[in-house]
Design an enzyme around this catalytic site. Structure first.
Site, mmCIF file in Angstrom:
data_model
loop_
_atom_site.group_PDB
_atom_site.id
_atom_site.type_symbol
_atom_site.label_atom_id
_atom_site.label_comp_id
_atom_site.label_asym_id
_atom_site.label_seq_id
_atom_site.Cartn_x
_atom_site.Cartn_y
_atom_site.Cartn_z
ATOM 1 N N TYR A 157 0.836 -1.211 0.000
ATOM 2 C CA TYR A 157 0.000 0.000 0.000
ATOM 3 C C TYR A 157 0.869 1.259 0.000
ATOM 4 O O TYR A 157 0.560 2.237 -0.695
ATOM 5 C CB TYR A 157 -0.945 0.005 1.200
ATOM 6 N N ARG A 216 1.276 6.618 -6.883
ATOM 7 C CA ARG A 216 0.101 7.449 -7.169
ATOM 8 C C ARG A 216 0.459 8.928 -7.049
ATOM 9 O O ARG A 216 0.113 9.729 -7.916
ATOM 10 C CB ARG A 216 -1.030 7.086 -6.214
ATOM 11 N N TYR A 259 -1.131 12.917 7.036
ATOM 12 C CA TYR A 259 -0.778 11.843 7.962
ATOM 13 C C TYR A 259 0.708 11.930 8.330
ATOM 14 O O TYR A 259 1.545 12.215 7.479
ATOM 15 C CB TYR A 259 -1.042 10.470 7.321
ATOM 16 N N ARG A 275 -11.553 13.330 1.785
ATOM 17 C CA ARG A 275 -12.521 12.443 2.455
ATOM 18 C C ARG A 275 -13.800 12.277 1.652
ATOM 19 O O ARG A 275 -14.491 11.265 1.758
ATOM 20 C CB ARG A 275 -12.844 12.972 3.848
ATOM 21 N N GLU A 304 -14.161 -1.138 5.995
ATOM 22 C CA GLU A 304 -14.149 0.209 5.425
ATOM 23 C C GLU A 304 -15.442 0.358 4.619
ATOM 24 O O GLU A 304 -15.949 -0.622 4.074
ATOM 25 C CB GLU A 304 -12.915 0.364 4.530
#
Ligand code: 3EB
Length: 335
Positions: free
Chosen positions: A155, A162, A214, A227, A329
């Site tokens: 990830y 990305r 983060y 979000r 999730e």
């Protein structure tokens, strides 16, 4: 200076809502409908046709599998640009790409390539139609998302690629996104998304630190997503939402407590998106639940039915969440 330009241009037509449904229907019949933008099947046994609007995601349904169908408001055109498949009704643009990790060199390179190719498609679309394509929503599915320790975790490598490739696709800030792990052993990154002729507005959740902020402990390159995106038709495209408060995972090991925390996060996000969206609540929401352990499916469905007032039946899929300590999730669309 051309200050009068906006006033001399005819008013831009507003967007009608994207129509999204989960249905049990015949794939060929769905694809024959002129306003169908996308038909997404889930799991290895979902049927697939050679049509750019047709996509199969390798996540197994926990209970009953259905197609997710997107419909626009005018006859849909479709095509392929390089490796990217697309369809458009003039207002909305659906796009999808699969990138083979081995051919690219690594998952990180595959992610960078996927996002660069999506950026090129958006440029081509702008030139071809004369109107821009603003990204509203992105989905990312990859095999074995938690494999590898620390910063080598797949990830985290995906996030790095990305961020490298996303440049043009993030011109107006990040859009809502989902990133979930498949268990099919197929080392192909699947990315698909939605863009529109008019831009959306990114919405953050006051209970959660924005993902792009983060701290270092979650990896060298922070995740690049908002979000949620509020669309020009005032729908809310909700990113993958889990039991994260601030930046910390809550209720480790307890699926139902994580579900309750996730519902608090979703309610907080609806509130942040404005009165109309807050008032519509769960009754107007079409959700997907990603579950690490399929044995939790029945309990989770029951609890959702009790706690998310008026919620239509969600699609429950088996998938790995991008942090080892998260067991579920939820993402979706509201309005
Ligand atoms: C979180 O809140 C959970 O990397 O695109 C959720 C949604 C998560 C999207 C992404 C990651 C992504 O951090 C993980």
């Amino acid at each position: 200076m051309r200050l009068s330009e906006n006033t001399s241009t005819p008013a831009v037509r507003a967007l009608s809502p994207l129509r999204v449904e989960y249905v049990n229907a015949d794939l060929t019949a769905l694809l024959a409908e002129p306003d169908v933008l996308a038909v997404i099947g889930f799991g290895a046994s979902a049927p697939l046709e050679d049509d750019p609007r047709c996509l199969r995601i390798g996540l197994e349904p926990a209970l009953n599998g259905r197609f997710e169908v997107w419909r626009g408001h005018a006859p849909v055109r479709r095509g392929r640009d390089g490796a990217v498949r697309w369809s458009s009704d003039g207002d909305y643009l659906f796009f999808a790409i699969d990138v083979d990790e081995t051919a690219s060199g690594s998952l990180e390179d595959a992610a960078a390539q996927a996002y660069q190719e999506i950026g090129s498609l958006l440029d081509t679309h702008r030139v071809r139609t004369g109107s821009p394509a603003h990204v509203l929503r992105l989905w990312n599915y990859m095999d074995a998302i938690n494999e590898g320790d620390g910063d080598t975790e797949r990830y985290r490598r995906f996030c790095a690629g990305r961020a490298h490739g996303i440049g043009p696709a993030a011109r107006n800030g990040y859009s809502a996104a989902t990133a979930i792990g498949r268990r099919d052993g197929i080392r192909v990154l699947q990315v698909y998304g939605l863009a529109a002729r008019l831009a959306g507005v990114a919405v953050e959740n006051p209970r959660q630190l924005s993902a792009w902020s983060y701290p270092r402990q979650y990896g060298p390159v922070a995740p690049t997503f908002a979000r949620a995106t509020r669309t020009p038709a005032n729908q809310l495209l909700v990113s993958g939402t889990a039991a994260v408060v601030g930046h910390s995972s809550q209720h480790v090991g307890d699926t139902l407590a994580q579900l309750d925390e996730t519902l608090l996060n979703l309610t907080s996000l609806f509130d942040a998106a404005g009165t109309e969206i807050a008032e519509r609540g769960f009754a107007a929401s079409l959700l997907k639940v990603y579950l690490r352990n399929p044995a939790d499916a029945a309990q989770v469905e029951r609890r959702l039915h009790e706690r998310a007032c008026g919620l239509p039946a969600p699609l429950v899929l088996v998938g790995d969440i991008c942090r080892n300590d998260l067991r579920l999730e939820i993402d979706g669309i509201q309005g």
